[in-house]
Design an enzyme around this catalytic site. Sequence first.
Site, PDB file in Angstrom:
ATOM      1  N   GLU A  90     -11.169   0.868  -3.473  1.00  0.00           N
ATOM      2  CA  GLU A  90     -11.418   0.543  -2.063  1.00  0.00           C
ATOM      3  C   GLU A  90     -12.014   1.744  -1.332  1.00  0.00           C
ATOM      4  O   GLU A  90     -11.466   2.853  -1.387  1.00  0.00           O
ATOM      5  CB  GLU A  90     -10.077   0.114  -1.440  1.00  0.00           C
ATOM      6  CG  GLU A  90     -10.176  -0.393  -0.020  1.00  0.00           C
ATOM      7  CD  GLU A  90      -8.815  -0.909   0.496  1.00  0.00           C
ATOM      8  OE1 GLU A  90      -7.979  -1.337  -0.321  1.00  0.00           O
ATOM      9  OE2 GLU A  90      -8.604  -0.858   1.720  1.00  0.00           O
ATOM     10  N   SER A 149       0.854  -1.181   0.000  1.00  0.00           N
ATOM     11  CA  SER A 149       0.000   0.000   0.000  1.00  0.00           C
ATOM     12  C   SER A 149       0.895   1.239   0.000  1.00  0.00           C
ATOM     13  O   SER A 149       1.754   1.379   0.871  1.00  0.00           O
ATOM     14  CB  SER A 149      -0.876  -0.043   1.252  1.00  0.00           C
ATOM     15  OG  SER A 149      -1.594   1.142   1.405  1.00  0.00           O
ATOM     16  N   LYS A 169      -2.923   5.145  -2.449  1.00  0.00           N
ATOM     17  CA  LYS A 169      -3.856   5.905  -1.630  1.00  0.00           C
ATOM     18  C   LYS A 169      -4.242   7.150  -2.425  1.00  0.00           C
ATOM     19  O   LYS A 169      -3.362   7.807  -3.011  1.00  0.00           O
ATOM     20  CB  LYS A 169      -3.174   6.335  -0.335  1.00  0.00           C
ATOM     21  CG  LYS A 169      -2.900   5.162   0.592  1.00  0.00           C
ATOM     22  CD  LYS A 169      -4.206   4.652   1.159  1.00  0.00           C
ATOM     23  CE  LYS A 169      -3.964   3.679   2.280  1.00  0.00           C
ATOM     24  NZ  LYS A 169      -5.223   3.183   2.833  1.00  0.00           N
ATOM     25  N   LYS A 220      -1.140  -0.751  -4.338  1.00  0.00           N
ATOM     26  CA  LYS A 220      -2.375  -0.022  -4.047  1.00  0.00           C
ATOM     27  C   LYS A 220      -1.966   1.414  -3.790  1.00  0.00           C
ATOM     28  O   LYS A 220      -1.038   1.674  -3.015  1.00  0.00           O
ATOM     29  CB  LYS A 220      -3.025  -0.677  -2.831  1.00  0.00           C
ATOM     30  CG  LYS A 220      -3.832   0.217  -1.923  1.00  0.00           C
ATOM     31  CD  LYS A 220      -4.596  -0.645  -0.919  1.00  0.00           C
ATOM     32  CE  LYS A 220      -4.793   0.076   0.401  1.00  0.00           C
ATOM     33  NZ  LYS A 220      -5.429  -0.775   1.412  1.00  0.00           N
ATOM     34  N   ASP A 240      -7.247   3.267  -3.076  1.00  0.00           N
ATOM     35  CA  ASP A 240      -7.952   3.270  -1.789  1.00  0.00           C
ATOM     36  C   ASP A 240      -8.177   4.713  -1.346  1.00  0.00           C
ATOM     37  O   ASP A 240      -7.223   5.468  -1.142  1.00  0.00           O
ATOM     38  CB  ASP A 240      -7.105   2.519  -0.740  1.00  0.00           C
ATOM     39  CG  ASP A 240      -7.806   2.389   0.612  1.00  0.00           C
ATOM     40  OD1 ASP A 240      -8.959   2.839   0.738  1.00  0.00           O
ATOM     41  OD2 ASP A 240      -7.178   1.837   1.546  1.00  0.00           O
ATOM     42  N   GLY A 256      -4.217  -4.568   6.218  1.00  0.00           N
ATOM     43  CA  GLY A 256      -3.437  -4.360   7.431  1.00  0.00           C
ATOM     44  C   GLY A 256      -3.642  -2.979   7.999  1.00  0.00           C
ATOM     45  O   GLY A 256      -4.287  -2.109   7.399  1.00  0.00           O
ATOM     46  N   ASP A 292     -13.703  -1.622   2.967  1.00  0.00           N
ATOM     47  CA  ASP A 292     -12.788  -1.792   4.091  1.00  0.00           C
ATOM     48  C   ASP A 292     -13.537  -1.291   5.336  1.00  0.00           C
ATOM     49  O   ASP A 292     -14.270  -2.055   5.984  1.00  0.00           O
ATOM     50  CB  ASP A 292     -11.500  -1.002   3.787  1.00  0.00           C
ATOM     51  CG  ASP A 292     -10.504  -0.908   4.938  1.00  0.00           C
ATOM     52  OD1 ASP A 292     -10.838  -1.302   6.068  1.00  0.00           O
ATOM     53  OD2 ASP A 292      -9.375  -0.409   4.732  1.00  0.00           O
ATOM     54  N   LYS A 347      -9.902  -6.981   7.503  1.00  0.00           N
ATOM     55  CA  LYS A 347      -8.865  -6.685   8.489  1.00  0.00           C
ATOM     56  C   LYS A 347      -9.330  -7.323   9.778  1.00  0.00           C
ATOM     57  O   LYS A 347     -10.312  -6.859  10.378  1.00  0.00           O
ATOM     58  CB  LYS A 347      -8.717  -5.173   8.684  1.00  0.00           C
ATOM     59  CG  LYS A 347      -8.149  -4.487   7.463  1.00  0.00           C
ATOM     60  CD  LYS A 347      -7.892  -3.018   7.704  1.00  0.00           C
ATOM     61  CE  LYS A 347      -7.352  -2.393   6.432  1.00  0.00           C
ATOM     62  NZ  LYS A 347      -7.259  -0.933   6.518  1.00  0.00           N
TER      63      LYS A 347
HETATM   64  O1  OSB Z   1      -7.115   1.722   4.475  1.00  0.00           O
HETATM   65  O2  OSB Z   1      -6.057  -0.066   4.185  1.00  0.00           O
HETATM   66  C1  OSB Z   1      -6.151   1.037   4.730  1.00  0.00           C
HETATM   67  C2  OSB Z   1      -2.997   1.712   6.790  1.00  0.00           C
HETATM   68  C3  OSB Z   1      -3.519   2.372   7.868  1.00  0.00           C
HETATM   69  C4  OSB Z   1      -4.870   2.626   7.901  1.00  0.00           C
HETATM   70  C5  OSB Z   1      -5.692   2.213   6.848  1.00  0.00           C
HETATM   71  C6  OSB Z   1      -5.165   1.525   5.766  1.00  0.00           C
HETATM   72  C7  OSB Z   1      -3.769   1.317   5.725  1.00  0.00           C
HETATM   73  C8  OSB Z   1      -3.116   0.692   4.588  1.00  0.00           C
HETATM   74  C9  OSB Z   1      -1.797  -0.010   4.818  1.00  0.00           C
HETATM   75  O3  OSB Z   1      -3.506   0.785   3.452  1.00  0.00           O
HETATM   76  C10 OSB Z   1      -1.972  -1.413   5.219  1.00  0.00           C
HETATM   77  C11 OSB Z   1      -0.681  -2.030   5.695  1.00  0.00           C
HETATM   78  O4  OSB Z   1       0.249  -2.098   4.908  1.00  0.00           O
HETATM   79  O5  OSB Z   1      -0.605  -2.450   6.863  1.00  0.00           O
HETATM   80 MG    MG Z   2      -8.353   0.677   3.119  1.00  0.00          MG
END
Ligand code: OSB
Ligand code: MG
Length: 369
Positions: free
Chosen positions: A215, A137, A165, A163, A190, A292, A240, A264
Amino acid sequence: MQLRLLEMFHLKMDLVSPFETSFGVEKERECIIVRIEERGGEEGWGEVPASSGPWYSHETAKCEWHIIEDFISKDVLGKEIEKPDDIWKGVISRIRGHNMAKAGVDMAIWDLYSRLEGKSLSKAIGGEKDKIESGVSIGIKDSLKSLLETVRSNVEKGYKRIKLKIKPGWDLEIVREVRKELPDFPMHIDANGAYDMSYLRLFRELDKYNLMMIEQPFSFEDLVQHSELAKLIRTPICLDESITSKERAVEAYRIGSCSIINVKPARIGGLTKTLELHDFCISVGIPIWIGGLLETGIGRAHLVAAASLPGVRYPNDISASSRYYKEDIVIPEWTVKDGFIQVPRGRGIGVEVAEDTLLRFTLRRLLIR
Ligand code: OSB
Ligand code: MG
C-alpha cells in the site's frame, strides 16, 4: 428534506496505545463530529477524521472546522434537497480540496436521509453484505518482539488479515520475521509514501514474501513512479493517499499505477463520492476495500456501510472500537466476532450516539443555523 441546522463538535480522545506510521506517532486523536438536523427534527451524524497535524493529508481538524463553518454550512443550510447527492450541485463542488470537511457533512446528510427513508445506511447506499470482513492495521513498534506480540494477539482475536506499517529500516526484516510465524496468513504492508524508486531492490526482496499488496509505497502526489514499480514486481500495488477522487482513480487505472484501491470515504469527500469511485472500480475490475483513519464509532459506522458494497473484495481496515478507544461515543460500540463486523439493520448509521460521552471529549462546540 430541508436542512435547518448544523452542529460541530471538536473532539480529542486518547488512543489505547500510540499508533506509529512512517509519518509520525499519534497518542491521541482529534476529529470533528458533525450533526445535521432537518426541518422535521430528524438528525444525521458524520465525522471529519482530520487529526491535529497535516501528516496523513493537508487536512487538520482546525482547518476543516473553518471550511465547514465559513463555506460548507452556508451552502447547505436552508437548502431543500431530495437526495444527499444534491448538495454536490452547489458551492461544495467549487471548494478545492478539503475532502474531509465535505465528507463529514456528506455523511451526516446520508445518515439523515436513510433515517427519513426508514432504511439502514448500508441499504440506502446499495450495500449488499450483512457482515463485513475485518482486518487490522498494526503500527510501527519499538522492537520486533513487541510487534510479534501485537501480531499474535490480533490473529487470536480473529482478524482476517493483518497489515504492517513499514518505513525505511522497519521493513524487510519485520516482514521476514512475521512471515516465519505466519507463512500463509493474509498480510500486506503499508508505507504511507515513505519510499521512492531508489528502493527498487528492497521492493524486489519484499516481492518474495507472498504479500497480498503493498500500500502506497511512494509519495501521496505520485502516480507515475507507482506505475513504474507496478511493472517491475509481482505484488499488487494498492493506492491510498494518491487516490483523492474518482478522476485520480481513472488516471491511475489508465497508466497502471495500482491494481487495488484502499477507499477511505473521508479522503475522497464522503459517501456520494465513494459510490462514484466504487462504481468506476467495478466497471474496470479494480477490487477495493475500505480503509480507516482511526475513526470514532460514528465515522466507523459510515465505514461499515461502505464496506457492505458489492465492489469490496478484500478485508477492510475496520476493527473493533476497543482496538483504539477505551470508551467509544456510540452504543453499542463496534465489535468483531470471528473476524466479522455485523452490518446494523436499524435506521441510519444503526448505532446510537452517546451524547454525554461525546460531550466529555469535546474541546469546543458550535451550532450554526
Ligand atoms: O494509511 O491506512 C493508513 C491510520 C491513520 C492514518 C493512515 C492510515 C491508518 C491506518 C489505520 O492504517 C486504519 C484504521 O484502523 O482506522
Ligand atoms: Mg494507508
